[in-house]
Motif scaffolding. Structure first.
Motif, PDB file in Angstrom:
ATOM      1  N   GLN A   1       0.848  -1.196   0.000  1.00  0.00           N
ATOM      2  CA  GLN A   1       0.000   0.000   0.000  1.00  0.00           C
ATOM      3  C   GLN A   1       0.884   1.247   0.000  1.00  0.00           C
ATOM      4  OE1 GLN A   1      -2.378  -0.652   3.484  1.00  0.00           O
ATOM      5  NE2 GLN A   1      -4.134  -1.408   2.334  1.00  0.00           N
ATOM      6  N   THR A   2       1.934   1.199   0.798  1.00  0.00           N
ATOM      7  CA  THR A   2       2.854   2.335   0.890  1.00  0.00           C
ATOM      8  C   THR A   2       3.596   2.542  -0.425  1.00  0.00           C
ATOM      9  OG1 THR A   2       3.147   1.908   3.253  1.00  0.00           O
ATOM     10  CG2 THR A   2       4.780   3.319   2.188  1.00  0.00           C
ATOM     11  N   ILE A   3       4.120   1.457  -1.003  1.00  0.00           N
ATOM     12  CA  ILE A   3       4.833   1.560  -2.277  1.00  0.00           C
ATOM     13  C   ILE A   3       3.890   2.032  -3.378  1.00  0.00           C
ATOM     14  CG2 ILE A   3       5.999   0.239  -4.087  1.00  0.00           C
ATOM     15  CD1 ILE A   3       7.195  -1.509  -1.876  1.00  0.00           C
ATOM     16  N   GLY A   4       2.668   1.516  -3.381  1.00  0.00           N
ATOM     17  CA  GLY A   4       1.695   1.910  -4.389  1.00  0.00           C
ATOM     18  C   GLY A   4       1.362   3.386  -4.316  1.00  0.00           C
ATOM     19  N   ALA A   5       1.282   3.914  -3.093  1.00  0.00           N
ATOM     20  CA  ALA A   5       0.993   5.341  -2.925  1.00  0.00           C
ATOM     21  C   ALA A   5       2.107   6.187  -3.525  1.00  0.00           C
ATOM     22  CB  ALA A   5       0.808   5.673  -1.448  1.00  0.00           C
ATOM     23  N   GLY A   6       3.358   5.805  -3.277  1.00  0.00           N
ATOM     24  CA  GLY A   6       4.487   6.559  -3.814  1.00  0.00           C
ATOM     25  C   GLY A   6       4.573   6.461  -5.323  1.00  0.00           C
ATOM     26  N   GLU A   7       4.366   5.257  -5.856  1.00  0.00           N
ATOM     27  CA  GLU A   7       4.433   5.060  -7.305  1.00  0.00           C
ATOM     28  C   GLU A   7       3.306   5.819  -7.997  1.00  0.00           C
ATOM     29  OE1 GLU A   7       2.995   3.461 -10.968  1.00  0.00           O
ATOM     30  OE2 GLU A   7       2.028   3.012  -9.062  1.00  0.00           O
ATOM     31  N   GLY A   8       2.104   5.741  -7.436  1.00  0.00           N
ATOM     32  CA  GLY A   8       0.968   6.426  -8.048  1.00  0.00           C
ATOM     33  C   GLY A   8       1.132   7.931  -8.032  1.00  0.00           C
TER      34      GLY A   8
ATOM     35  N   THR B   1      -5.472   5.259  -5.553  1.00  0.00           N
ATOM     36  CA  THR B   1      -5.893   4.082  -6.314  1.00  0.00           C
ATOM     37  C   THR B   1      -4.842   2.983  -6.277  1.00  0.00           C
ATOM     38  OG1 THR B   1      -7.201   5.464  -7.809  1.00  0.00           O
ATOM     39  CG2 THR B   1      -6.658   3.244  -8.560  1.00  0.00           C
ATOM     40  N   ASN B   2      -3.595   3.338  -6.545  1.00  0.00           N
ATOM     41  CA  ASN B   2      -2.554   2.314  -6.584  1.00  0.00           C
ATOM     42  C   ASN B   2      -2.300   1.707  -5.211  1.00  0.00           C
ATOM     43  OD1 ASN B   2      -2.502   3.138  -9.197  1.00  0.00           O
ATOM     44  ND2 ASN B   2      -0.332   3.580  -9.291  1.00  0.00           N
ATOM     45  N   SER B   3      -2.399   2.521  -4.173  1.00  0.00           N
ATOM     46  CA  SER B   3      -2.251   2.005  -2.820  1.00  0.00           C
ATOM     47  C   SER B   3      -3.332   0.971  -2.530  1.00  0.00           C
ATOM     48  CB  SER B   3      -2.334   3.151  -1.808  1.00  0.00           C
ATOM     49  OG  SER B   3      -2.275   2.659  -0.484  1.00  0.00           O
ATOM     50  N   TYR B   4      -4.567   1.308  -2.886  1.00  0.00           N
ATOM     51  CA  TYR B   4      -5.679   0.372  -2.660  1.00  0.00           C
ATOM     52  C   TYR B   4      -5.507  -0.904  -3.475  1.00  0.00           C
ATOM     53  CZ  TYR B   4     -10.175  -1.863  -3.290  1.00  0.00           C
ATOM     54  OH  TYR B   4     -11.168  -2.806  -3.383  1.00  0.00           O
ATOM     55  N   VAL B   5      -5.187  -0.757  -4.770  1.00  0.00           N
ATOM     56  CA  VAL B   5      -5.106  -1.915  -5.658  1.00  0.00           C
ATOM     57  C   VAL B   5      -4.042  -2.910  -5.199  1.00  0.00           C
ATOM     58  CG1 VAL B   5      -4.437  -2.671  -7.988  1.00  0.00           C
ATOM     59  CG2 VAL B   5      -6.052  -0.788  -7.693  1.00  0.00           C
ATOM     60  N   LEU B   6      -2.842  -2.412  -4.861  1.00  0.00           N
ATOM     61  CA  LEU B   6      -1.775  -3.329  -4.457  1.00  0.00           C
ATOM     62  C   LEU B   6      -2.077  -3.963  -3.095  1.00  0.00           C
ATOM     63  CD1 LEU B   6       1.492  -1.525  -5.635  1.00  0.00           C
ATOM     64  CD2 LEU B   6       0.075  -3.215  -6.827  1.00  0.00           C
ATOM     65  N   GLY B   7      -2.597  -3.173  -2.159  1.00  0.00           N
ATOM     66  CA  GLY B   7      -2.958  -3.739  -0.861  1.00  0.00           C
ATOM     67  C   GLY B   7      -4.062  -4.769  -0.997  1.00  0.00           C
ATOM     68  N   ASP B   8      -5.055  -4.472  -1.833  1.00  0.00           N
ATOM     69  CA  ASP B   8      -6.166  -5.403  -2.034  1.00  0.00           C
ATOM     70  C   ASP B   8      -5.700  -6.675  -2.735  1.00  0.00           C
ATOM     71  OD1 ASP B   8      -9.138  -5.891  -2.017  1.00  0.00           O
ATOM     72  OD2 ASP B   8      -8.811  -5.941  -4.182  1.00  0.00           O
ATOM     73  N   THR B   9      -4.737  -6.540  -3.652  1.00  0.00           N
ATOM     74  CA  THR B   9      -4.201  -7.731  -4.322  1.00  0.00           C
ATOM     75  C   THR B   9      -3.573  -8.681  -3.314  1.00  0.00           C
ATOM     76  OG1 THR B   9      -3.787  -6.538  -6.398  1.00  0.00           O
ATOM     77  CG2 THR B   9      -2.518  -8.554  -6.028  1.00  0.00           C
ATOM     78  N   VAL B  10      -2.802  -8.125  -2.379  1.00  0.00           N
ATOM     79  CA  VAL B  10      -2.205  -8.960  -1.333  1.00  0.00           C
ATOM     80  C   VAL B  10      -3.295  -9.654  -0.524  1.00  0.00           C
ATOM     81  CG1 VAL B  10      -0.807  -8.989   0.767  1.00  0.00           C
ATOM     82  CG2 VAL B  10      -0.131  -7.537  -1.158  1.00  0.00           C
ATOM     83  N   THR B  11      -4.286  -8.894  -0.098  1.00  0.00           N
ATOM     84  CA  THR B  11      -5.355  -9.443   0.743  1.00  0.00           C
ATOM     85  C   THR B  11      -6.111 -10.554   0.031  1.00  0.00           C
ATOM     86  OG1 THR B  11      -5.628  -7.325   1.889  1.00  0.00           O
ATOM     87  CG2 THR B  11      -7.468  -8.880   2.005  1.00  0.00           C
ATOM     88  N   GLN B  12      -6.520 -10.303  -1.217  1.00  0.00           N
ATOM     89  CA  GLN B  12      -7.259 -11.305  -1.966  1.00  0.00           C
ATOM     90  C   GLN B  12      -6.417 -12.545  -2.246  1.00  0.00           C
ATOM     91  OE1 GLN B  12     -10.498 -11.177  -2.586  1.00  0.00           O
ATOM     92  NE2 GLN B  12     -10.568  -9.193  -1.558  1.00  0.00           N
ATOM     93  N   ALA B  13      -5.145 -12.332  -2.584  1.00  0.00           N
ATOM     94  CA  ALA B  13      -4.267 -13.473  -2.860  1.00  0.00           C
ATOM     95  C   ALA B  13      -4.050 -14.321  -1.614  1.00  0.00           C
ATOM     96  CB  ALA B  13      -2.926 -12.975  -3.399  1.00  0.00           C
ATOM     97  N   ARG B  14      -3.917 -13.675  -0.451  1.00  0.00           N
ATOM     98  CA  ARG B  14      -3.761 -14.435   0.803  1.00  0.00           C
ATOM     99  C   ARG B  14      -5.010 -15.251   1.112  1.00  0.00           C
ATOM    100  NH1 ARG B  14      -1.809 -11.327   5.895  1.00  0.00           N
ATOM    101  NH2 ARG B  14      -1.069 -13.398   6.478  1.00  0.00           N
ATOM    102  N   HIS B  15      -6.180 -14.639   0.932  1.00  0.00           N
ATOM    103  CA  HIS B  15      -7.428 -15.384   1.154  1.00  0.00           C
ATOM    104  C   HIS B  15      -7.512 -16.586   0.219  1.00  0.00           C
ATOM    105  CE1 HIS B  15      -9.624 -11.611   2.920  1.00  0.00           C
ATOM    106  NE2 HIS B  15      -8.755 -12.143   3.759  1.00  0.00           N
ATOM    107  N   TYR B  16      -7.149 -16.341  -1.030  1.00  0.00           N
ATOM    108  CA  TYR B  16      -7.191 -17.403  -2.023  1.00  0.00           C
ATOM    109  C   TYR B  16      -6.229 -18.534  -1.659  1.00  0.00           C
ATOM    110  CZ  TYR B  16      -5.737 -19.797  -6.265  1.00  0.00           C
ATOM    111  OH  TYR B  16      -5.376 -20.757  -7.170  1.00  0.00           O
ATOM    112  N   GLY B  17      -4.968 -18.178  -1.377  1.00  0.00           N
ATOM    113  CA  GLY B  17      -3.967 -19.199  -1.064  1.00  0.00           C
ATOM    114  C   GLY B  17      -4.337 -20.019   0.150  1.00  0.00           C
TER     115      GLY B  17
ATOM    116  N   VAL C   1     -11.256   4.875 -12.789  1.00  0.00           N
ATOM    117  CA  VAL C   1     -11.548   6.214 -12.274  1.00  0.00           C
ATOM    118  C   VAL C   1     -10.275   7.038 -12.172  1.00  0.00           C
ATOM    119  CG1 VAL C   1     -12.425   7.520 -10.303  1.00  0.00           C
ATOM    120  CG2 VAL C   1     -13.597   5.438 -11.030  1.00  0.00           C
ATOM    121  N   LYS C   2      -9.187   6.402 -11.740  1.00  0.00           N
ATOM    122  CA  LYS C   2      -7.906   7.108 -11.617  1.00  0.00           C
ATOM    123  C   LYS C   2      -7.443   7.630 -12.974  1.00  0.00           C
ATOM    124  CE  LYS C   2      -4.259   4.744 -11.931  1.00  0.00           C
ATOM    125  NZ  LYS C   2      -3.221   3.723 -11.713  1.00  0.00           N
TER     126      LYS C   2
END
Length: 303
Positions: A112-119, A255-271, A187-188
Motif C-alpha cells: 500500500q505504501t509503495i503503491g501510494a508513492g508510485e501512483g 488508487t494504486n495504494s488500494y489496488v496493491l494492498g487489495d491484491t495482497v489481501t485477496q491473494a492471501r485469502h485465495y492461497g 476512475v484514476k
C-alpha cells in the motif's frame, strides 16, 4: 514465474519508458532553462521537472521488485532461516497455516505504501509540460507498472502457500487478479487525464472564461472550493491550475495504494482457502472453483 513472453514484453516496455522519460528530462532542461533556474524561487512548472528523474529511478527499481517477488527461492529461504527444513514448494503445504501466513504478514501495508508513492510520482509525471511525456505516456507507464506489480505480488503469495503459478489453475487466478486491478484503475485514469488537460489548457491564462470552466469542470470545482475557503474572493486561474498536479498525484496514490494492498489481501485469502481445501479434503467455494477453470468467463476473485 512470469511467462517468458510477458517478461520480455515487460523488459522492453520498461526500456522504452525509461528512454522516453530520459529524453523528456533533457527536453525540459533544454527548452525551459529559465524556469529550471527559477525553480527555487517558485516557478511552478519547473518544480515538476525533478519528477522525471524520480520516475527513471522508479523504473529501475521495478525490475528488482518483480525479480524478488517472483523468485520462489526467497520464500523457501525465509522458512530455512527459521529452522524449517524446506526444499520445495510442495513441502510448504505440509506446514501449519499459521507458519505460512508469517511469510506474507505485513505485505499488504508494505505494498500500500509503495503503491501510494508510485501512483503519486506517475500522477505528477502526467503534468510535465513536455510533449514526449504527457499524460498518455504517464498513464501507460503507470498501467505497465501496476500490471507487473500485481502479477508479481499474486505470484509471491501463491509461492508463500506452496503453489506454483505455472500450474494452469493457479495461473488463471493470477491473471484474473491482474484484470481486476485494471477495472479498479478506471476512475484514476479519468481523473489524471482531466487534471492534465486542465493544467495544460490553463497555462498562461489570466482570466476565467465560460468555455474554460465548461471544458475543465475539475478545475472549475477547485475554483469553487478555493473561493468558498477564501470567503468568496476571486480565485485567479493560476491558483486553481496549481491544484491539478495535487489532484493527479492523490488520484494515482490512492488508487494504486488500494489496488496493491487489495491484491495482497485477496491473494492471501485465495492461497489459504485452497491450501485448507487440499489439506482437509474440503470442497472449494463455488467462486474459486469457477475461477480456476481456464475457460470460465466470470471474474470474481473473492476467496
Amino acid at each position: 514465474m512470469l511467462p517468458a513472453p510477458a517478461k520480455k514484453a515487460l523488459g522492453a516496455t520498461i526500456d522504452v519508458g525509461r528512454d522516453a522519460v530520459s529524453k523528456a528530462t533533457r527536453a525540459a532542461l533544454d527548452h525551459t532553462p529559465e524556469s529550471v533556474k527559477k525553480a527555487a524561487t517558485g516557478t511552478f512548472d519547473a518544480v515538476l521537472v525533478p519528477t522525471l528523474r524520480n520516475v527513471v529511478t522508479l523504473l529501475e527499481l521495478l525490475n528488482e521488485w518483480v525479480v524478488e517477488l517472483t523468485d520462489p527461492e526467497s520464500v523457501l529461504a525465509y522458512h530455512r532461516e527459521r529452522g524449517r527444513n524446506i526444499s520445495s514448494l510442495e513441502e510448504l503445504r505440509e506446514l501449519d497455516l499459521r507458519l505460512l501466513d508469517e511469510c506474507t504478514n505485513g505485505m499488504a501495508l508494505r505494498w500500500q505504501t509503495i503503491g501510494a508513492g508510485e501512483g503519486a510520482a506517475l500522477g505528477s509525471l502526467a503534468m510535465i509540460p513536455v510533449p514526449v511525456v504527457g499524460s498518455a505516456v504517464a498513464i501507460g507507464l503507470d498501467l505497465v507498472v501496476m500490471q507487473a506489480l500485481t502479477a508479481a505480488i499474486a505470484t509471491r503469495v501463491c509461492y508463500a502457500y506452496g503453489y506454483d503459478p505455472s500450474d494452469p489453475g493457479i495461473r488463471n487466478m493470477v491473471d484474473r487478479m491482474v484484470a481486476r486491478s485494471y477495472r479498479d484503475q478506471a476512475v484514476k485514469v479519468r481523473s489524471v487525464r482531466q487534471a492534465s488537460s486542465a493544467f495544460d489548457a490553463a497555462k498562461g491564462r489570466v482570466n476565467w472564461s465560460k468555455k474554460l470552466r465548461e471544458d475543465h469542470r475539475l478545475m472549475a470545482a477547485v475554483e469553487k472550493l478555493l473561493k468558498s475557503a477564501g470567503g468568496g474572493k476571486r480565485v485567479p486561474v493560476k491558483n486553481a491550475r496549481m491544484g491539478m498536479p495535487l489532484i493527479s498525484a492523490i488520484a494515482g496514490a490512492a488508487t494504486n495504494s488500494y489496488v496493491l494492498g487489495d491484491t495482497v489481501t485477496q491473494a492471501r485469502h485465495y492461497g489459504a482457502t485452497v491450501l485448507l481445501a487440499d489439506k482437509y479434503g474440503l470442497a472449494l467455494p463455488d467462486s474459486l472453483r469457477r475461477n480456476m477453470a481456464e475457460d470460465d468467463g466470470e471474474d470474481e476473485t473473492q476467496a
